[in-house]
Design an enzyme around this catalytic site. Sequence first.
Site, mmCIF file in Angstrom:
data_model
loop_
_atom_site.group_PDB
_atom_site.id
_atom_site.type_symbol
_atom_site.label_atom_id
_atom_site.label_comp_id
_atom_site.label_asym_id
_atom_site.label_seq_id
_atom_site.Cartn_x
_atom_site.Cartn_y
_atom_site.Cartn_z
ATOM 1 N N ARG A 166 0.833 -1.222 0.000
ATOM 2 C CA ARG A 166 0.000 0.000 0.000
ATOM 3 C C ARG A 166 0.863 1.266 0.000
ATOM 4 O O ARG A 166 0.514 2.259 0.641
ATOM 5 C CB ARG A 166 -0.955 0.036 1.198
ATOM 6 C CG ARG A 166 -1.981 -1.075 1.244
ATOM 7 C CD ARG A 166 -2.980 -0.964 0.097
ATOM 8 N NE ARG A 166 -4.088 -1.891 0.246
ATOM 9 C CZ ARG A 166 -4.104 -3.135 -0.222
ATOM 10 N NH1 ARG A 166 -3.056 -3.611 -0.891
ATOM 11 N NH2 ARG A 166 -5.167 -3.896 -0.074
ATOM 12 N N SER A 239 -11.064 -0.684 2.529
ATOM 13 C CA SER A 239 -10.380 -0.742 3.835
ATOM 14 C C SER A 239 -9.987 0.673 4.232
ATOM 15 O O SER A 239 -9.274 1.345 3.486
ATOM 16 C CB SER A 239 -9.102 -1.573 3.739
ATOM 17 O OG SER A 239 -9.373 -2.879 3.343
ATOM 18 N N GLU A 335 -5.624 4.099 5.390
ATOM 19 C CA GLU A 335 -5.158 3.785 4.037
ATOM 20 C C GLU A 335 -5.466 4.918 3.054
ATOM 21 O O GLU A 335 -4.604 5.294 2.263
ATOM 22 C CB GLU A 335 -5.810 2.479 3.554
ATOM 23 C CG GLU A 335 -5.328 2.099 2.164
ATOM 24 C CD GLU A 335 -6.134 0.978 1.543
ATOM 25 O OE1 GLU A 335 -5.928 -0.172 1.938
ATOM 26 O OE2 GLU A 335 -6.955 1.267 0.654
HETATM 27 P P1 FAD Z 1 -8.565 8.464 -5.810
HETATM 28 O O1 FAD Z 1 -9.325 8.028 -4.611
HETATM 29 O O2 FAD Z 1 -9.170 9.499 -6.669
HETATM 30 O O3 FAD Z 1 -7.125 8.935 -5.341
HETATM 31 C C1 FAD Z 1 -6.396 8.165 -4.402
HETATM 32 C C2 FAD Z 1 -5.001 8.785 -4.230
HETATM 33 O O4 FAD Z 1 -4.280 8.694 -5.462
HETATM 34 C C3 FAD Z 1 -5.026 10.282 -3.903
HETATM 35 O O5 FAD Z 1 -3.908 10.584 -3.107
HETATM 36 C C4 FAD Z 1 -4.883 10.954 -5.258
HETATM 37 O O6 FAD Z 1 -4.308 12.254 -5.174
HETATM 38 C C5 FAD Z 1 -3.944 9.988 -5.953
HETATM 39 N N1 FAD Z 1 -4.143 9.937 -7.423
HETATM 40 C C6 FAD Z 1 -5.227 9.484 -8.096
HETATM 41 N N2 FAD Z 1 -5.012 9.547 -9.417
HETATM 42 C C7 FAD Z 1 -3.768 10.051 -9.585
HETATM 43 C C8 FAD Z 1 -2.955 10.368 -10.712
HETATM 44 N N3 FAD Z 1 -3.387 10.177 -11.970
HETATM 45 N N4 FAD Z 1 -1.720 10.896 -10.496
HETATM 46 C C9 FAD Z 1 -1.266 11.106 -9.239
HETATM 47 N N5 FAD Z 1 -1.975 10.831 -8.132
HETATM 48 C C10 FAD Z 1 -3.214 10.311 -8.310
HETATM 49 N N6 FAD Z 1 -7.564 -0.824 -2.814
HETATM 50 C C11 FAD Z 1 -6.731 -1.888 -2.870
HETATM 51 O O7 FAD Z 1 -5.513 -1.731 -2.963
HETATM 52 N N7 FAD Z 1 -7.218 -3.156 -2.817
HETATM 53 C C12 FAD Z 1 -8.533 -3.418 -2.715
HETATM 54 O O8 FAD Z 1 -8.930 -4.580 -2.659
HETATM 55 C C13 FAD Z 1 -9.431 -2.312 -2.662
HETATM 56 N N8 FAD Z 1 -10.758 -2.511 -2.534
HETATM 57 C C14 FAD Z 1 -11.609 -1.454 -2.462
HETATM 58 C C15 FAD Z 1 -12.983 -1.697 -2.342
HETATM 59 C C16 FAD Z 1 -13.868 -0.640 -2.264
HETATM 60 C C17 FAD Z 1 -15.354 -0.939 -2.141
HETATM 61 C C18 FAD Z 1 -13.392 0.687 -2.346
HETATM 62 C C19 FAD Z 1 -14.362 1.850 -2.318
HETATM 63 C C20 FAD Z 1 -12.044 0.951 -2.466
HETATM 64 C C21 FAD Z 1 -11.129 -0.129 -2.520
HETATM 65 N N9 FAD Z 1 -9.744 0.076 -2.629
HETATM 66 C C22 FAD Z 1 -8.900 -0.999 -2.723
HETATM 67 C C23 FAD Z 1 -9.181 1.440 -2.650
HETATM 68 C C24 FAD Z 1 -9.225 2.113 -4.058
HETATM 69 O O9 FAD Z 1 -10.107 1.463 -4.891
HETATM 70 C C25 FAD Z 1 -7.851 2.154 -4.714
HETATM 71 O O10 FAD Z 1 -6.920 2.814 -3.885
HETATM 72 C C26 FAD Z 1 -7.887 2.861 -6.083
HETATM 73 O O11 FAD Z 1 -6.647 2.697 -6.727
HETATM 74 C C27 FAD Z 1 -8.207 4.349 -5.978
HETATM 75 O O12 FAD Z 1 -8.458 4.847 -7.277
HETATM 76 P P2 FAD Z 1 -9.159 6.255 -7.516
HETATM 77 O O13 FAD Z 1 -9.065 6.558 -8.960
HETATM 78 O O14 FAD Z 1 -10.495 6.253 -6.925
HETATM 79 O O15 FAD Z 1 -8.169 7.207 -6.686
HETATM 80 N N1 EPU Z 2 -11.726 -10.107 9.909
HETATM 81 C C1 EPU Z 2 -12.301 -9.837 11.120
HETATM 82 N N2 EPU Z 2 -13.422 -9.064 11.156
HETATM 83 C C2 EPU Z 2 -13.995 -8.564 10.039
HETATM 84 C C3 EPU Z 2 -13.397 -8.836 8.787
HETATM 85 C C4 EPU Z 2 -12.255 -9.613 8.748
HETATM 86 O O1 EPU Z 2 -11.808 -10.287 12.165
HETATM 87 O O2 EPU Z 2 -15.012 -7.864 10.157
HETATM 88 C C5 EPU Z 2 -10.507 -10.945 9.872
HETATM 89 C C6 EPU Z 2 -10.835 -12.342 9.404
HETATM 90 O O3 EPU Z 2 -10.208 -13.265 10.262
HETATM 91 C C7 EPU Z 2 -10.184 -12.437 8.041
HETATM 92 C C8 EPU Z 2 -9.056 -11.412 8.120
HETATM 93 O O4 EPU Z 2 -9.557 -10.394 9.000
HETATM 94 O O5 EPU Z 2 -9.688 -13.709 7.780
HETATM 95 C C9 EPU Z 2 -8.706 -10.802 6.771
HETATM 96 O O6 EPU Z 2 -9.875 -10.263 6.154
HETATM 97 P P1 EPU Z 2 -9.960 -10.053 4.569
HETATM 98 O O7 EPU Z 2 -9.617 -11.323 3.850
HETATM 99 O O8 EPU Z 2 -11.263 -9.412 4.265
HETATM 100 O O9 EPU Z 2 -8.773 -9.076 4.271
HETATM 101 P P2 EPU Z 2 -8.365 -7.690 4.937
HETATM 102 O O10 EPU Z 2 -7.036 -7.850 5.566
HETATM 103 O O11 EPU Z 2 -9.442 -7.174 5.785
HETATM 104 C C10 EPU Z 2 -7.116 -6.907 2.799
HETATM 105 C C11 EPU Z 2 -6.994 -5.635 2.027
HETATM 106 C C12 EPU Z 2 -8.186 -5.490 1.076
HETATM 107 C C13 EPU Z 2 -8.189 -6.673 0.115
HETATM 108 C C14 EPU Z 2 -8.311 -7.958 0.942
HETATM 109 C C15 EPU Z 2 -8.231 -9.197 0.088
HETATM 110 C C16 EPU Z 2 -5.752 -4.059 3.391
HETATM 111 C C17 EPU Z 2 -5.812 -2.863 4.260
HETATM 112 N N3 EPU Z 2 -6.922 -4.508 2.919
HETATM 113 O O12 EPU Z 2 -8.265 -6.785 3.620
HETATM 114 O O13 EPU Z 2 -8.023 -4.299 0.331
HETATM 115 O O14 EPU Z 2 -9.264 -6.593 -0.794
HETATM 116 O O15 EPU Z 2 -7.217 -8.010 1.903
HETATM 117 O O16 EPU Z 2 -6.943 -9.390 -0.352
HETATM 118 O O17 EPU Z 2 -4.661 -4.570 3.113
HETATM 119 C C18 EPU Z 2 -8.519 -1.962 0.344
HETATM 120 O O18 EPU Z 2 -7.306 -1.769 0.385
HETATM 121 O O19 EPU Z 2 -9.351 -1.027 0.289
HETATM 122 C C19 EPU Z 2 -9.029 -3.342 0.362
HETATM 123 C C20 EPU Z 2 -10.326 -3.630 0.376
#
Ligand code: FAD
Ligand code: EPU
Length: 341
Positions: A166, A239, A335
């Site tokens: 991240r 997250s 995050e």
């Molecule tokens: P924004 O939210 O618009 O920007 C995020 C950051 O990036 C800001 O600091 C912004 O200034 C910068 N930025 C954006 N575009 C540019 C650019 N072109 N040049 C320079 N800086 C820029 N993230 C994960 O890693 N794994 C996940 O599994 C995951 N699951 C998600 C699930 C949900 C339901 C949601 C809502 C979010 C999740 N995220 C996850 C977080 C998010 O989707 C990612 O971080 C994504 O890359 C953000 O893209 P965005 O275009 O919305 O960026």
């Molecule tokens: N858990 C709990 N309580 C909850 C949910 C989860 O205790 O309410 C525990 C469970 O034991 C589970 C563990 O947490 O096994 C891990 O949960 P999960 O697999 O959902 O993954 P996470 O660590 O919560 C991370 C990333 C996600 C990514 C998933 C899958 C971060 C901060 N988050 O979540 O990324 O999708 O793994 O790989 O690293 C994001 O960055 O926005 C994001 C959604």
Amino acid sequence: MGGYTLSDHAPLVHRNTLRVAARTQLLAEVRDAAKLPELLAYPAVRNGQVLVLGEGSNVLFVSDYPGTVVAMATQGVQVEADGEQARIAVAAGERWDDFVRWTLGQGYAGLENLILIPGTVGAAPIQNIGAYGTEVAEFIESVEAWDTREQRVAVLDSAACAFAYRDSVFKREPGRYIVTAVRFVLPRQRELRLDYAGIGDELARMGVAKPAPFHVAEAVVRLRSRKLPDPAVIGNAGSFFKNPVIPAAQAEALKRKHPALPLWPQSGDVGKVSAAWLIETAGFKGLREGDAGISNRHALVLVNHGKASGAELWALAQKVIAGVDAAFGIRLEPEPRIIGG
Ligand code: FAD
Ligand code: EPU
């Protein structure tokens, strides 16, 4: 004037997935990256702060933005393919999930575990998006950006991007780079990543014995749809906290005391522990204060039940940070980018 549009005092409520009703002093929507230098030279832009925004799925606006939001809306995909792999250059404003689905449709592997992550392609390198055992860094050859400090186009290879969990140079030097395009190298085939909790079981439930990349993608879609709240239904930014990476000795001591704590071994003398577990065990899962809340589906997700302001959401997040610190001696880090906090 072409390539971008400007609007004053623009609303951001539909430009952030936490649905915070913030405004920006100036909004510039950019459709041609070549026009960035011209846009950034305007006195109104040059003399104030600039924030680059994609889909706003990883930001929290704690207050209105007192500068220019540059929304990247550039489009375009260029492919150079040989038999085994493709080099693909993608404009920053393309939607990440559309791009992933397109690569799978073209028969390329690699991004299947990263399906359904919201946001733009340009934001993917910022925090090195990751899910289900894969991080995007593995497939990025280079990132093209406008370097606002050096006033020139920069091409950063993967090493220069300094990708980590991240994290990247872009996150560490906020404001310096505006990502304009990302170059990926994707193979036709790879050893599929099936070891992350849940994927194997989901494939078994689907009746798939010999998975192809699109089967893995389907398993990830099913898992994510069950676990994470949909921003179209309830405002959230995925997250809200990173999983803390702490000294191995501290992680092991915590695990001895709480055997149920999920602990992921890391290289080096550190361990990564589950922030969701810490938050749930500290008693915050499902908490609601006004319209700000912690999801009852997933403890890592801060949610907006309706009209919570950015300040209210941030206050609740700080309460969680303090509560987890008091219970476990671990300080959670957000995050998303916190703007104005
Ligand atoms: P924004 O939210 O618009 O920007 C995020 C950051 O990036 C800001 O600091 C912004 O200034 C910068 N930025 C954006 N575009 C540019 C650019 N072109 N040049 C320079 N800086 C820029 N993230 C994960 O890693 N794994 C996940 O599994 C995951 N699951 C998600 C699930 C949900 C339901 C949601 C809502 C979010 C999740 N995220 C996850 C977080 C998010 O989707 C990612 O971080 C994504 O890359 C953000 O893209 P965005 O275009 O919305 O960026
Ligand atoms: N858990 C709990 N309580 C909850 C949910 C989860 O205790 O309410 C525990 C469970 O034991 C589970 C563990 O947490 O096994 C891990 O949960 P999960 O697999 O959902 O993954 P996470 O660590 O919560 C991370 C990333 C996600 C990514 C998933 C899958 C971060 C901060 N988050 O979540 O990324 O999708 O793994 O790989 O690293 C994001 O960055 O926005 C994001 C959604």
